[in-house]
Design a protein around this motif. Structure first.
Motif, PDB file in Angstrom:
ATOM      1  N   ILE A 137      39.955  28.522  41.848  1.00 57.98           N
ATOM      2  CA  ILE A 137      40.101  27.714  40.635  1.00 57.98           C
ATOM      3  C   ILE A 137      40.193  26.239  40.994  1.00 57.98           C
ATOM      4  O   ILE A 137      39.624  25.390  40.310  1.00 57.98           O
ATOM      5  CB  ILE A 137      41.304  28.194  39.800  1.00 57.98           C
ATOM      6  CG1 ILE A 137      40.950  29.535  39.177  1.00 57.98           C
ATOM      7  CG2 ILE A 137      41.698  27.158  38.745  1.00 57.98           C
ATOM      8  CD1 ILE A 137      41.938  30.125  38.234  1.00 57.98           C
ATOM      9  N   ALA A 138      40.884  25.916  42.081  1.00 58.42           N
ATOM     10  CA  ALA A 138      40.997  24.513  42.490  1.00 58.42           C
ATOM     11  C   ALA A 138      39.630  23.923  42.826  1.00 58.42           C
ATOM     12  O   ALA A 138      39.294  22.821  42.382  1.00 58.42           O
ATOM     13  CB  ALA A 138      41.948  24.384  43.679  1.00 58.42           C
ATOM     14  N   LEU A 139      38.840  24.656  43.609  1.00 59.43           N
ATOM     15  CA  LEU A 139      37.498  24.165  43.956  1.00 59.43           C
ATOM     16  C   LEU A 139      36.614  24.043  42.721  1.00 59.43           C
ATOM     17  O   LEU A 139      35.864  23.076  42.579  1.00 59.43           O
ATOM     18  CB  LEU A 139      36.835  25.081  44.984  1.00 59.43           C
ATOM     19  CG  LEU A 139      37.348  24.969  46.420  1.00 59.43           C
ATOM     20  CD1 LEU A 139      36.769  26.082  47.281  1.00 59.43           C
ATOM     21  CD2 LEU A 139      37.040  23.609  47.007  1.00 59.43           C
ATOM     22  N   ALA A 140      36.705  25.009  41.820  1.00 64.33           N
ATOM     23  CA  ALA A 140      35.913  24.944  40.588  1.00 64.33           C
ATOM     24  C   ALA A 140      36.341  23.748  39.733  1.00 64.33           C
ATOM     25  O   ALA A 140      35.492  23.056  39.154  1.00 64.33           O
ATOM     26  CB  ALA A 140      36.050  26.248  39.805  1.00 64.33           C
ATOM     27  N   GLU A 191      37.568  40.125  31.144  1.00 66.04           N
ATOM     28  CA  GLU A 191      37.088  39.065  30.250  1.00 66.04           C
ATOM     29  C   GLU A 191      38.210  38.091  29.918  1.00 66.04           C
ATOM     30  O   GLU A 191      38.001  36.880  29.887  1.00 66.04           O
ATOM     31  CB  GLU A 191      36.507  39.669  28.969  1.00 66.04           C
ATOM     32  CG  GLU A 191      35.199  40.386  29.189  1.00 66.04           C
ATOM     33  CD  GLU A 191      34.714  41.137  27.958  1.00 66.04           C
ATOM     34  OE1 GLU A 191      35.406  41.125  26.914  1.00 66.04           O
ATOM     35  OE2 GLU A 191      33.629  41.745  28.050  1.00 66.04           O
ATOM     36  N   SER A 192      39.390  38.617  29.686  1.00 68.13           N
ATOM     37  CA  SER A 192      40.551  37.772  29.390  1.00 68.13           C
ATOM     38  C   SER A 192      40.873  36.866  30.572  1.00 68.13           C
ATOM     39  O   SER A 192      41.170  35.678  30.400  1.00 68.13           O
ATOM     40  CB  SER A 192      41.749  38.652  29.054  1.00 68.13           C
ATOM     41  OG  SER A 192      42.910  37.891  28.930  1.00 68.13           O
ATOM     42  N   GLN A 193      40.824  37.426  31.770  1.00 71.80           N
ATOM     43  CA  GLN A 193      41.096  36.643  32.984  1.00 71.80           C
ATOM     44  C   GLN A 193      40.044  35.558  33.175  1.00 71.80           C
ATOM     45  O   GLN A 193      40.372  34.435  33.561  1.00 71.80           O
ATOM     46  CB  GLN A 193      41.158  37.560  34.217  1.00 71.80           C
ATOM     47  CG  GLN A 193      41.590  36.851  35.476  1.00 71.80           C
ATOM     48  CD  GLN A 193      42.984  36.266  35.370  1.00 71.80           C
ATOM     49  OE1 GLN A 193      43.890  36.853  34.806  1.00 71.80           O
ATOM     50  NE2 GLN A 193      43.164  35.078  35.918  1.00 71.80           N
ATOM     51  N   LEU A 194      38.782  35.877  32.892  1.00 69.97           N
ATOM     52  CA  LEU A 194      37.704  34.895  33.008  1.00 69.97           C
ATOM     53  C   LEU A 194      37.907  33.743  32.027  1.00 69.97           C
ATOM     54  O   LEU A 194      37.788  32.572  32.402  1.00 69.97           O
ATOM     55  CB  LEU A 194      36.347  35.552  32.784  1.00 69.97           C
ATOM     56  CG  LEU A 194      35.141  34.608  32.810  1.00 69.97           C
ATOM     57  CD1 LEU A 194      34.995  33.963  34.183  1.00 69.97           C
ATOM     58  CD2 LEU A 194      33.876  35.346  32.423  1.00 69.97           C
ATOM     59  N   VAL A 195      38.241  34.063  30.797  1.00 73.16           N
ATOM     60  CA  VAL A 195      38.490  33.027  29.787  1.00 73.16           C
ATOM     61  C   VAL A 195      39.667  32.159  30.212  1.00 73.16           C
ATOM     62  O   VAL A 195      39.609  30.924  30.122  1.00 73.16           O
ATOM     63  CB  VAL A 195      38.720  33.657  28.392  1.00 73.16           C
ATOM     64  CG1 VAL A 195      39.236  32.625  27.405  1.00 73.16           C
ATOM     65  CG2 VAL A 195      37.447  34.302  27.885  1.00 73.16           C
ATOM     66  N   LYS A 196      40.730  32.787  30.702  1.00 71.48           N
ATOM     67  CA  LYS A 196      41.904  32.042  31.155  1.00 71.48           C
ATOM     68  C   LYS A 196      41.537  31.117  32.323  1.00 71.48           C
ATOM     69  O   LYS A 196      41.935  29.950  32.348  1.00 71.48           O
ATOM     70  CB  LYS A 196      43.015  33.004  31.569  1.00 71.48           C
ATOM     71  CG  LYS A 196      44.318  32.296  31.835  1.00 71.48           C
ATOM     72  CD  LYS A 196      45.463  33.141  32.376  1.00 71.48           C
ATOM     73  CE  LYS A 196      45.541  34.555  32.005  1.00 71.48           C
ATOM     74  NZ  LYS A 196      46.710  35.239  32.603  1.00 71.48           N
ATOM     75  N   SER A 197      40.762  31.626  33.276  1.00 75.50           N
ATOM     76  CA  SER A 197      40.352  30.809  34.431  1.00 75.50           C
ATOM     77  C   SER A 197      39.498  29.622  33.992  1.00 75.50           C
ATOM     78  O   SER A 197      39.699  28.498  34.458  1.00 75.50           O
ATOM     79  CB  SER A 197      39.579  31.656  35.439  1.00 75.50           C
ATOM     80  OG  SER A 197      40.405  32.634  36.004  1.00 75.50           O
ATOM     81  N   LEU A 198      38.548  29.869  33.091  1.00 76.58           N
ATOM     82  CA  LEU A 198      37.695  28.774  32.600  1.00 76.58           C
ATOM     83  C   LEU A 198      38.506  27.725  31.858  1.00 76.58           C
ATOM     84  O   LEU A 198      38.256  26.517  31.993  1.00 76.58           O
ATOM     85  CB  LEU A 198      36.577  29.330  31.711  1.00 76.58           C
ATOM     86  CG  LEU A 198      35.507  30.147  32.433  1.00 76.58           C
ATOM     87  CD1 LEU A 198      34.550  30.769  31.427  1.00 76.58           C
ATOM     88  CD2 LEU A 198      34.765  29.314  33.462  1.00 76.58           C
TER      89      LEU A 198
END
Length: 183
Positions: free
Chosen positions: A59-62, A9-16
């Motif tokens: 992450i770049a594509l997103a 969850e932490s990684q997802l929040v960081k990625s977003l």
């Protein structure tokens, strides 16, 4: 098990958060025009490649996709918006091919590795940014007609600035990749 779930969850929040901030940086890079001959330079292509190198292709594509979606939905994120329009009308104008090319460029830039030598990094980045111009002139030619000097209009004015940006990125790429592990 709980620790793994919290870490995910932490990684997802960081990625977003990175994706959202990246789209803002991409917008700012589109708006700041640096005096350059013969055409003012924006740092958009630099940021697109930087995103791929820094965060990898997902992450770049997103990030680029979010940026494009923001523009399509009418937010004035593109280089000449709102002066020359917003939304889908602007997106499908002369720059659409270049904007779509951002996707291929960030993906290809993500393939640069830390153990690549500077010569290889330079050519990988040249290839990456070239896809922006390939998509750009394909769309531009379709839009305004192939009887026009498409290469002269859609590529030549930007070559010197692109070489400058690629050289700069080539020099800092190894440092960017080393910082990636801290993100």
């Amino acid at each position: 098990m709980q620790l793994i779930k919290e870490n995910t969850e932490s990684q997802l929040v960081k990625s977003l958060l990175i994706i959202f901030i990246g789209s803002i940086i991409l917008t700012v890079s589109a708006k700041i025009k640096i005096p350059f001959y013969p055409v003012p330079m924006t740092m958009q292509t630099f940021i697109v490649l930087f995103l791929g190198i820094s965060f990898g292709y997902k992450i770049a594509l997103a990030t680029v996709s979010l940026y494009l979606l923001e523009g399509i939905l009418g937010l004035p994120v593109f280089s000449n918006s709102p002066e020359r329009g917003v939304g889908l009308a602007y997106f499908t104008g002369p720059t659409m091919g270049y904007l779509i090319g951002f996707l291929s460029a960030c993906f290809l830039a993500s393939l640069v590795k830390n153990d690549d030598n500077y010569f290889l990094i330079f050519f990988k980045l040249i290839f990456s940014v070239s896809t922006i111009y390939i998509f750009g002139i394909l769309w531009l030619g379709t839009l305004i007609g192939w009887d026009k000097p498409i290469f002269t209009l859609g590529v030549m004015p930007f070559l010197v600035a692109e070489i400058f940006k690629i050289c700069l990125l080539t020099l800092i790429t190894k440092k960017i990749i080393k910082l990636r592990k801290f993100i």
